[in-house]
Design a protein around this motif. Structure first.
Motif, PDB file in Angstrom:
ATOM      1  N   ASP A   1      56.768  33.888   4.501  1.00 38.17           N
ATOM      2  CA  ASP A   1      56.759  35.129   3.736  1.00 38.17           C
ATOM      3  C   ASP A   1      56.143  36.261   4.546  1.00 38.17           C
TER       4      ASP A   1
ATOM      5  N   TYR B   1      57.058  40.630   6.096  1.00 32.37           N
ATOM      6  CA  TYR B   1      58.006  41.711   6.322  1.00 32.37           C
ATOM      7  C   TYR B   1      58.606  41.534   7.718  1.00 32.37           C
TER       8      TYR B   1
ATOM      9  N   ASP C   1      61.801  43.991   3.617  1.00 32.06           N
ATOM     10  CA  ASP C   1      61.115  42.883   2.969  1.00 32.06           C
ATOM     11  C   ASP C   1      61.991  41.633   3.029  1.00 32.06           C
TER      12      ASP C   1
ATOM     13  N   GLU D   1      63.801  40.336   0.881  1.00 27.68           N
ATOM     14  CA  GLU D   1      65.076  40.506   0.186  1.00 27.68           C
ATOM     15  C   GLU D   1      66.021  41.430   0.934  1.00 27.68           C
TER      16      GLU D   1
ATOM     17  N   VAL E   1      61.642  49.065   3.545  1.00 28.24           N
ATOM     18  CA  VAL E   1      60.304  49.408   3.072  1.00 28.24           C
ATOM     19  C   VAL E   1      59.804  50.685   3.740  1.00 28.24           C
TER      20      VAL E   1
ATOM     21  N   ARG F   1      58.531  39.200  12.555  1.00 29.77           N
ATOM     22  CA  ARG F   1      58.016  38.937  11.219  1.00 29.77           C
ATOM     23  C   ARG F   1      56.504  39.204  11.235  1.00 29.77           C
TER      24      ARG F   1
ATOM     25  N   LYS G   1      52.175  40.099   5.227  1.00 34.17           N
ATOM     26  CA  LYS G   1      52.166  41.130   4.191  1.00 34.17           C
ATOM     27  C   LYS G   1      50.894  41.965   4.227  1.00 34.17           C
TER      28      LYS G   1
ATOM     29  N   GLN H   1      49.333  49.180   0.896  1.00 32.35           N
ATOM     30  CA  GLN H   1      49.900  49.187  -0.442  1.00 32.35           C
ATOM     31  C   GLN H   1      49.634  50.536  -1.109  1.00 32.35           C
TER      32      GLN H   1
END
Length: 538
Positions: free
Chosen positions: A90, A92, A124, A126, A130, A522, A525, A530
């Motif tokens: 997992d 970005y 991201d 999906e 971003v 990669r 996160k 944020q």
């Protein structure tokens, strides 16, 4: 050895022609592939040498070149095509895009002050965008806190280089820049005979590293500095010294430069000064001397010989070999790879305590030859590799060398022993990602797909590309020429795949083409701010 008879010459010619065009199984080595028949050295007569050489060079090589340049195995899908949440790492993904248009075929908004489209694109898991930055994706790298580094401005046109290396924050504001010119006093003639200033600025290309992390991607406990420290930069350099002992053509050489935060040069290394340490055969040296390959051309009077074409440079970083007493693998030593030469090497930063080498000497290498009898023969022929590096401490496989072995066309020498000097000399129509032990040369892991799968795809990018080892043991692979970025497990299962929708437009035809990605990384996160509110600097 006796000369070959006319009958044997004809049979040999037919056999070689058959081998050249038999690529159904994807195996198109001239030599060096373990398990394949090895064509022995012979001493043919002139009536065999010249026709055979000319036939390969005039008929086979152009067909291979055309096939490689036009090959596109992406299929019709774009964007996210595979995502197994239970197996993928997992985070970005930062794409170093080489495309000048967006996913709708529209040009990216261009800021003339930096002369770059949005080429660093963060997505991201999906596949949603971003953020994006106006720096070159050749490469672009992300640092903790949402900072991104990349090139801006144009160096010498046609040479795949940038005028400056910059660091931008999450909002695209510049917080650090380095652009000291490599050749501030050089002058050349243009095609009309006018003297012009040779000033491409920094001429940065293909790679850089910020102190704190040896390779530019996430490794536990090794975060690149964002507000200080040294920077390692790969730059183009055209030597002022006489290099006629190397080539009849001016060299497009490289330089590896290390600077501090204020831009002071701490260390610099030039490949041409270590030509004799590279281990080229006599026929390869003759090829480098007499053949011009690969470099850009300034005007019509300045052809250069891109004899190494280094595309990756990084620190070794802390590693088990050095901890066990092998001084060749000092953490500060530098590893680089040459796409043109098929060579990967480690350069010493310090004199050896036992006097075996001095700072700047090549202390470890594989290539340029992978023929029987060499230590690297067991790896198989490596061709045009990219992003060779030592897997950082804290990641599975730490201490091993990981690289994207492109295939395609590269190498100095001759097509076969006894034939005239030539570039390129080895060909292959598929890629590999390989991981091997740098001490024993044993293969530890390999990802390869020699023939098309059920979807009609094969794994092949004969230029750009790279590979990153992830914390969960998977490997992130950039199949650059097709814009395909995917994550595979140790067993080769694809658990995440994204195919760049950022197409390119041919100005003459208006047709769209592959959205090439130089490299993708990669990142965790936690590196991404944020709810950040951005205000652009004026």
């Amino acid at each position: 050895m006796r000369k070959l008879s006319n009958t044997l010459s004809v049979l040999l010619f037919l056999m070689i022609s058959t081998i050249l065009f038999s690529t159904v199984d994807g195996n198109c080595f001239w030599y060096g592939d373990p398990g394949d028949p090895i064509i022995p050295y012979y001493e043919p007569s002139d009536d065999v040498v010249r026709p055979l050489h000319d036939y390969i060079h005039n008929n086979v090589y152009p067909r291979l070149t055309y096939a490689f340049l036009t090959f596109d195995n992406r299929g019709t899908d774009r964007g996210l095509t595979v995502y197994d949440k239970s197996k993928a790492y997992d985070g970005y993904t930062l794409l170093g895009s080489l495309a000048p248009v967006d996913e709708n075929g529209l040009p990216w908004e261009l800021d003339n002050s930096v002369g770059r489209p949005y080429s660093a694109i963060l997505i991201d898991m999906e596949g949603n965008i971003v953020n994006k930055w106006q720096v070159a994706g050749f490469p672009a790298k992300m640092l903790p806190g949402g900072y991104v580094m990349g090139g801006v401005g144009t160096g010498v046109p046609g040479h795949l280089e940038d005028r400056a290396l910059v660091q931008q924050d999450w909002c695209g504001n510049e917080v650090w820049r380095y652009e000291a010119s490599v050749d501030p006093d050089k002058e050349i003639e243009d095609e009309d005979g006018n003297i012009i200033k040779f000033d491409g600025g920094l001429r940065m290309h293909h790679d850089f590293q910020r102190e704190g992390n040896p390779v530019g991607y996430y490794a536990p406990g090794m975060h690149a500095n964002t507000d200080g420290g040294k920077t390692l930069i790969l730059i183009h350099d055209d030597p002022d010294e006489d290099t006629s002992h190397i080539s009849n053509f001016p060299l497009e050489d490289d330089a590896i430069r290390e600077v501090d935060w204020e831009g002071n040069v701490i260390w610099e290394w030039h490949p041409y000064e270590h030509f004799d340490e590279c281990g080229f055969s006599d026929i390869a040296k003759e090829a480098i001397m007499t053949i011009q390959s690969g470099a850009g051309i300034i005007g019509a009077t300045f052809p250069e010989n891109d004899w190494q074409h280094i595309n990756a440079v990084s620190y070794l970083g802390p590693n088990r070999w050095y901890r066990n007493g092998d001084e060749r693998f000092h953490p500060d030593n530098i590893i680089w790879d040459g796409r043109t030469s098929n060579m990967t090497a480690i350069v010493a930063r310090y004199d050896d305590p036992e006097g075996r080498w001095q700072s700047g000497d090549i202390v470890w290498k594989i290539g340029p030859d992978f023929v029987p009898g060499t230590k690297e023969h067991r790896l198989g022929q490596i061709i045009g590799q990219h992003m060779a590096h030592m897997i950082p401490q804290g990641l599975p496989g730490e201490g091993n060398i990981l690289m994207f072995d492109n295939g395609g066309l590269a190498g100095w020498g001759s097509y076969f022993p006894g034939l005239p000097p030539m570039y390129p000399t080895v060909f292959r129509d598929y890629s590999r990602v390989i991981e091997f032990n740098p001490v024993t040369m044993e293969m530890e892991w390999e990802y390869v797909l020699k023939t098309p799968n059920e979807d009609g795809r094969k794994f092949f990018s004969w230029f750009i590309s790279g590979a990153q080892r992830l914390k969960n043991g998977n490997t992130m692979i950039t199949e650059g020429s097709t814009g395909r970025v995917f994550e595979v497990t140790q067993k080769g299962e694809i658990v995440w795949e994204y195919i760049s929708p950022f197409g390119s437009i041919n100005e003459q035809t208006g047709l769209s083409g592959p959205g090439m990605v130089y490299r993708a990384y990669r990142v965790p996160k936690g590196w991404v701010p944020q709810n950040a509110k951005c205000e652009k600097q004026k």
